[in-house]
Enzyme design. Structure first.
Site, PDB file in Angstrom:
ATOM      1  N   ASP A   1     -13.452  36.190  -6.266  1.00  0.00           N
ATOM      2  CA  ASP A   1     -13.419  34.920  -6.179  1.00  0.00           C
ATOM      3  C   ASP A   1     -11.575  34.839  -6.624  1.00  0.00           C
ATOM      4  O   ASP A   1     -11.137  35.653  -7.584  1.00  0.00           O
ATOM      5  CB  ASP A   1     -13.956  34.190  -7.049  1.00  0.00           C
TER       6      ASP A   1
HETATM    7  N1  URA Z   1     -19.468  37.452  -8.963  1.00  0.00           N
HETATM    8  C1  URA Z   1     -18.942  36.120  -8.827  1.00  0.00           C
HETATM    9  O1  URA Z   1     -19.306  35.028  -8.948  1.00  0.00           O
HETATM   10  N2  URA Z   1     -17.554  36.344  -8.430  1.00  0.00           N
HETATM   11  C2  URA Z   1     -16.781  37.319  -8.355  1.00  0.00           C
HETATM   12  O2  URA Z   1     -15.588  37.003  -8.138  1.00  0.00           O
HETATM   13  C3  URA Z   1     -17.455  38.367  -8.377  1.00  0.00           C
HETATM   14  C4  URA Z   1     -18.781  38.444  -8.707  1.00  0.00           C
END
Ligand code: URA
Length: 231
Positions: free
Chosen positions: A99
């Site tokens: 993310d």
């Molecule tokens: N899980 C998440 O919620 N976000 C990420 O960026 C990676 C794994």
């Protein structure tokens, strides 16, 4: 990888132009005329008008992804992308995604075969996350996480969970579903404050500041291949 993508990566033409070359019968793969749906393996002999094309040079990069950078090739909101950060003459793309506000270890490569295998849950590639939540989870909630929790796209596999401080956990999972860690924590009643991937497979961020990247050593690539080999 598809023949048009292979030709684009080899610098022969854009994908659209590559399709035209294929349709015109100018491209062969191992002596046979290439088709739009031909899939090219690394060892294949690809020729244009009978001339052998150089095999694609493979590149493998480990990036310490900083916050605020997106894991797509381009962002409609104009935010910087992980691809912008890696200044390499060979174009590499991320394996899976983090993310925008997640930091940590991100592998980028143009080796589609290896990327595909690494992303497959059957090889159980470790993804290790440092997770900080706003409130302290109970031991029972950590137990629930480790057994696997129900998400709207199905139950998660069992995870390794370790408390490293009051509201800080280390969570090791093998799947890579969209926003998985945040959703797992939500499923047990917690919101994530910060999320950092400290390790991907055997690759840690030792020596890499946020925003920095390095190419993998051949031995590291071999280790990734070994981890995704069918025995
Ligand atoms: N899980 C998440 O919620 N976000 C990420 O960026 C990676 C794994």
């Amino acid at each position: 990888m598809r023949l048009n993508a292979w030709l684009a990566r080899a610098g022969v033409a854009s994908r659209r132009k590559a399709d035209e070359l294929i349709k015109a019968g100018r491209v062969t793969v191992n002596g046979e005329p290439g088709q739009l749906n031909t899939f090219v393996q690394r060892s294949d002999d690809v020729r244009l008008d009978g001339r052998p094309l150089a095999k694609q040079q493979l590149a493998y990069v480990l990036l310490h992804k900083p916050a605020g950078v997106v894991t797509t090739a381009s962002d409609p909101q104009g935010r910087p992308t992980v691809v912008d950060l890696v200044e390499l003459p060979i174009r590499v793309v991320p394996v899976g995604r983090l993310d925008a506000d997640t930091t940590g270890a991100l592998l980028l490569t143009n080796d589609g075969e290896l990327a595909h295998r690494l992303a497959h849950p059957r090889y159980e590639i470790d993804k290790v996350y440092d997770v900080e939540t706003w409130r302290q989870p109970t031991d029972v909630q950590l137990e629930e996480l480790s057994r696997g929790v129900a998400l709207e796209d199905g139950p998660t596999a069992p995870a390794e969970v370790r408390r490293i401080g009051g509201a800080r956990l280390e969570l090791t999972i093998h799947e890579g579903r969209n926003r998985q860690v945040r959703r797992m924590l939500e499923a047990v009643g917690h919101r994530v404050k910060t999320l950092h991937r400290s390790r991907y497979a055997h690759l840690t961020l030792e020596g890499l500041e946020p925003g920095a990247w390095r190419e993998l050593e051949p031995s590291e690539v071999e280790r990734l291949r070994a981890a995704t080999r069918d025995s």
